[in-house]
Design a protein around this motif. Structure first.
Motif, PDB file in Angstrom:
ATOM      1  N   GLN A   1     -50.690 -26.745  19.948  1.00  0.00           N
ATOM      2  CA  GLN A   1     -49.169 -26.818  19.580  1.00  0.00           C
ATOM      3  C   GLN A   1     -49.232 -26.816  17.507  1.00  0.00           C
ATOM      4  O   GLN A   1     -49.208 -27.899  17.905  1.00  0.00           O
ATOM      5  CB  GLN A   1     -48.333 -26.996  20.383  1.00  0.00           C
ATOM      6  CG  GLN A   1     -48.554 -26.262  21.784  1.00  0.00           C
ATOM      7  CD  GLN A   1     -47.293 -26.239  22.831  1.00  0.00           C
ATOM      8  OE1 GLN A   1     -46.384 -27.867  22.672  1.00  0.00           O
ATOM      9  NE2 GLN A   1     -47.018 -25.568  23.484  1.00  0.00           N
ATOM     10  N   THR A   2     -48.775 -26.019  17.277  1.00  0.00           N
ATOM     11  CA  THR A   2     -47.619 -26.715  16.279  1.00  0.00           C
ATOM     12  C   THR A   2     -46.725 -27.120  16.485  1.00  0.00           C
ATOM     13  O   THR A   2     -45.614 -26.621  17.267  1.00  0.00           O
ATOM     14  CB  THR A   2     -48.087 -25.489  14.798  1.00  0.00           C
ATOM     15  OG1 THR A   2     -48.970 -24.860  15.119  1.00  0.00           O
ATOM     16  CG2 THR A   2     -46.820 -25.810  13.484  1.00  0.00           C
TER      17      THR A   2
ATOM     18  N   LEU B   1     -42.761 -27.387  16.415  1.00  0.00           N
ATOM     19  CA  LEU B   1     -41.749 -26.774  16.313  1.00  0.00           C
ATOM     20  C   LEU B   1     -41.710 -26.829  15.021  1.00  0.00           C
ATOM     21  O   LEU B   1     -40.746 -26.076  13.451  1.00  0.00           O
ATOM     22  CB  LEU B   1     -40.542 -26.920  16.638  1.00  0.00           C
ATOM     23  CG  LEU B   1     -39.542 -25.459  16.924  1.00  0.00           C
ATOM     24  CD1 LEU B   1     -40.037 -24.570  16.846  1.00  0.00           C
ATOM     25  CD2 LEU B   1     -37.762 -26.593  17.535  1.00  0.00           C
TER      26      LEU B   1
ATOM     27  N   THR C   1     -39.667 -33.485  17.564  1.00  0.00           N
ATOM     28  CA  THR C   1     -40.640 -32.227  17.089  1.00  0.00           C
ATOM     29  C   THR C   1     -40.799 -30.796  17.605  1.00  0.00           C
ATOM     30  O   THR C   1     -41.551 -29.358  16.996  1.00  0.00           O
ATOM     31  CB  THR C   1     -42.172 -33.068  17.092  1.00  0.00           C
ATOM     32  OG1 THR C   1     -42.552 -33.459  18.493  1.00  0.00           O
ATOM     33  CG2 THR C   1     -42.410 -33.991  16.530  1.00  0.00           C
TER      34      THR C   1
ATOM     35  N   TYR D   1     -36.943 -26.453  24.967  1.00  0.00           N
ATOM     36  CA  TYR D   1     -36.880 -27.645  24.037  1.00  0.00           C
ATOM     37  C   TYR D   1     -36.502 -28.387  24.075  1.00  0.00           C
ATOM     38  O   TYR D   1     -36.506 -29.379  23.955  1.00  0.00           O
ATOM     39  CB  TYR D   1     -37.342 -26.519  22.448  1.00  0.00           C
ATOM     40  CG  TYR D   1     -38.104 -26.182  22.354  1.00  0.00           C
ATOM     41  CD1 TYR D   1     -38.973 -26.618  21.559  1.00  0.00           C
ATOM     42  CD2 TYR D   1     -38.067 -25.293  21.895  1.00  0.00           C
ATOM     43  CE1 TYR D   1     -40.808 -25.859  21.115  1.00  0.00           C
ATOM     44  CE2 TYR D   1     -39.174 -23.497  21.941  1.00  0.00           C
ATOM     45  CZ  TYR D   1     -40.371 -24.025  21.022  1.00  0.00           C
ATOM     46  OH  TYR D   1     -41.312 -24.301  20.669  1.00  0.00           O
TER      47      TYR D   1
ATOM     48  N   ASP E   1     -42.738 -28.083  12.009  1.00  0.00           N
ATOM     49  CA  ASP E   1     -43.082 -27.385  11.314  1.00  0.00           C
ATOM     50  C   ASP E   1     -43.236 -25.723  11.040  1.00  0.00           C
ATOM     51  O   ASP E   1     -43.592 -25.736   9.966  1.00  0.00           O
ATOM     52  CB  ASP E   1     -45.132 -28.340  11.086  1.00  0.00           C
ATOM     53  CG  ASP E   1     -45.575 -29.425  11.315  1.00  0.00           C
ATOM     54  OD1 ASP E   1     -44.808 -29.775  10.823  1.00  0.00           O
ATOM     55  OD2 ASP E   1     -46.765 -29.872  12.085  1.00  0.00           O
ATOM     56  N   ARG E   2     -43.173 -24.826  12.219  1.00  0.00           N
ATOM     57  CA  ARG E   2     -43.245 -24.119  12.102  1.00  0.00           C
ATOM     58  C   ARG E   2     -41.674 -23.336  11.677  1.00  0.00           C
ATOM     59  O   ARG E   2     -41.473 -22.702  10.454  1.00  0.00           O
ATOM     60  CB  ARG E   2     -43.052 -22.733  13.200  1.00  0.00           C
ATOM     61  CG  ARG E   2     -44.052 -22.881  14.012  1.00  0.00           C
ATOM     62  CD  ARG E   2     -44.526 -22.348  15.874  1.00  0.00           C
ATOM     63  NE  ARG E   2     -43.447 -22.961  16.488  1.00  0.00           N
ATOM     64  CZ  ARG E   2     -43.814 -23.341  17.091  1.00  0.00           C
ATOM     65  NH1 ARG E   2     -44.306 -24.436  17.800  1.00  0.00           N
ATOM     66  NH2 ARG E   2     -42.386 -23.584  17.886  1.00  0.00           N
ATOM     67  N   LEU E   3     -40.563 -24.263  11.648  1.00  0.00           N
ATOM     68  CA  LEU E   3     -39.212 -23.682  11.103  1.00  0.00           C
ATOM     69  C   LEU E   3     -39.463 -24.550   9.639  1.00  0.00           C
ATOM     70  O   LEU E   3     -39.136 -23.182   8.897  1.00  0.00           O
ATOM     71  CB  LEU E   3     -38.628 -25.052  12.089  1.00  0.00           C
ATOM     72  CG  LEU E   3     -37.896 -24.213  13.065  1.00  0.00           C
ATOM     73  CD1 LEU E   3     -37.449 -25.171  13.833  1.00  0.00           C
ATOM     74  CD2 LEU E   3     -37.814 -23.049  13.495  1.00  0.00           C
ATOM     75  N   ASN E   4     -40.043 -25.763   9.180  1.00  0.00           N
ATOM     76  CA  ASN E   4     -40.244 -25.409   7.297  1.00  0.00           C
ATOM     77  C   ASN E   4     -41.201 -24.127   7.072  1.00  0.00           C
ATOM     78  O   ASN E   4     -40.485 -24.085   6.222  1.00  0.00           O
ATOM     79  CB  ASN E   4     -41.366 -26.819   7.410  1.00  0.00           C
ATOM     80  CG  ASN E   4     -40.006 -27.954   7.568  1.00  0.00           C
ATOM     81  OD1 ASN E   4     -39.775 -27.682   7.288  1.00  0.00           O
ATOM     82  ND2 ASN E   4     -40.168 -28.986   8.242  1.00  0.00           N
ATOM     83  N   GLN E   5     -42.033 -24.096   7.547  1.00  0.00           N
ATOM     84  CA  GLN E   5     -43.068 -23.290   7.365  1.00  0.00           C
ATOM     85  C   GLN E   5     -42.402 -21.980   7.419  1.00  0.00           C
ATOM     86  O   GLN E   5     -42.718 -20.913   6.729  1.00  0.00           O
ATOM     87  CB  GLN E   5     -44.139 -22.572   8.321  1.00  0.00           C
ATOM     88  CG  GLN E   5     -45.064 -24.062   7.922  1.00  0.00           C
ATOM     89  CD  GLN E   5     -46.385 -23.105   9.102  1.00  0.00           C
ATOM     90  OE1 GLN E   5     -45.576 -22.742  10.090  1.00  0.00           O
ATOM     91  NE2 GLN E   5     -47.185 -24.121   8.925  1.00  0.00           N
ATOM     92  N   ARG E   6     -41.413 -21.521   7.996  1.00  0.00           N
ATOM     93  CA  ARG E   6     -40.203 -20.180   7.873  1.00  0.00           C
ATOM     94  C   ARG E   6     -39.303 -19.864   7.093  1.00  0.00           C
ATOM     95  O   ARG E   6     -38.938 -19.597   6.230  1.00  0.00           O
ATOM     96  CB  ARG E   6     -39.841 -19.831   9.485  1.00  0.00           C
ATOM     97  CG  ARG E   6     -39.030 -18.706   9.542  1.00  0.00           C
ATOM     98  CD  ARG E   6     -38.040 -18.599  10.955  1.00  0.00           C
ATOM     99  NE  ARG E   6     -38.948 -18.434  12.139  1.00  0.00           N
ATOM    100  CZ  ARG E   6     -39.188 -17.936  13.274  1.00  0.00           C
ATOM    101  NH1 ARG E   6     -38.053 -18.693  13.345  1.00  0.00           N
ATOM    102  NH2 ARG E   6     -39.980 -17.857  13.981  1.00  0.00           N
TER     103      ARG E   6
END
Length: 191
Positions: free
Chosen positions: A164-165, A167, A152, A23, A169-174
């Protein structure tokens, strides 16, 4: 209880994991990481907060009705006023911009209020937030860290049909899921 240095190392480990996953290069100084941890702790309020008591306050008299006021930093967080000697609740008080008013003059009072947790400024002092919340703080700091660079987290090698979503966004969801899994519904008081 955890120290700031331990939280910073956990955050650094997460950043190394992101580097190893391709990343990017995530090198921050200790001061920068401390700032992101401080922001992550601030992000917890008002979801997670503690109770504080401002003890033995003497109201300053005003007017002719026999009432006084006590200056407070955040009157919107005041939850109760009690007589300091008898420990009986005092009713009928209200708040203004910087004070609690309509307290009987001539009494000494304790004022209960909600307060945010604050990350210690020293690496050796223990953090008063229970350590069960450490992963939430570290994940929040990771989000703050990535947002600071407007990163991002989308990998450069996009694979065509796979969308791809980012990162972040995935971290905020997590982060949201972790808070829900820890049963941190609004509000959660940690005494």
């Amino acid at each position: 209880m955890t120290t700031r240095a331990e939280l910073r190392q956990d955050l650094r480990d997460k950043l190394v994991g992101l580097e190893d996953s391709g990343y990017g290069d995530f090198d921050w100084s200790d001061d920068e990481l401390d700032t992101y941890l401080t922001l992550a702790v601030a992000r917890l309020f008002p979801d997670i907060y503690k109770r504080e008591v401002v003890s033995s306050q003497t109201p300053i008299p005003y007017g002719s009705a026999g009432y006084g006021y006590v200056l407070v930093d955040n009157p919107e967080r005041v939850t109760y006023v009690e007589d300091a000697a008898e420990l009986d609740y005092i009713y009928g008080w209200s708040t203004r911009v910087d004070k609690v008013i309509a307290i009987p003059a001539g009494t000494t009072v304790n004022i209960g209020q909600y307060a945010p947790f604050v990350l210690p400024t020293s690496d050796t002092d223990t953090f008063d937030l229970p350590s069960i919340y450490d992963p939430l703080v570290v994940l929040g700091a990771l989000i703050e860290t990535l947002e600071s660079r407007h990163d991002t987290g989308v990998r450069p090698d996009d694979s065509g049909q796979y969308i791809q979503t980012p990162l972040i966004d995935r971290l905020n969801q997590r982060y949201t899921a972790m808070r829900a899994a820890m049963a941190l519904t609004l509000p959660m008081i940690v005494s």
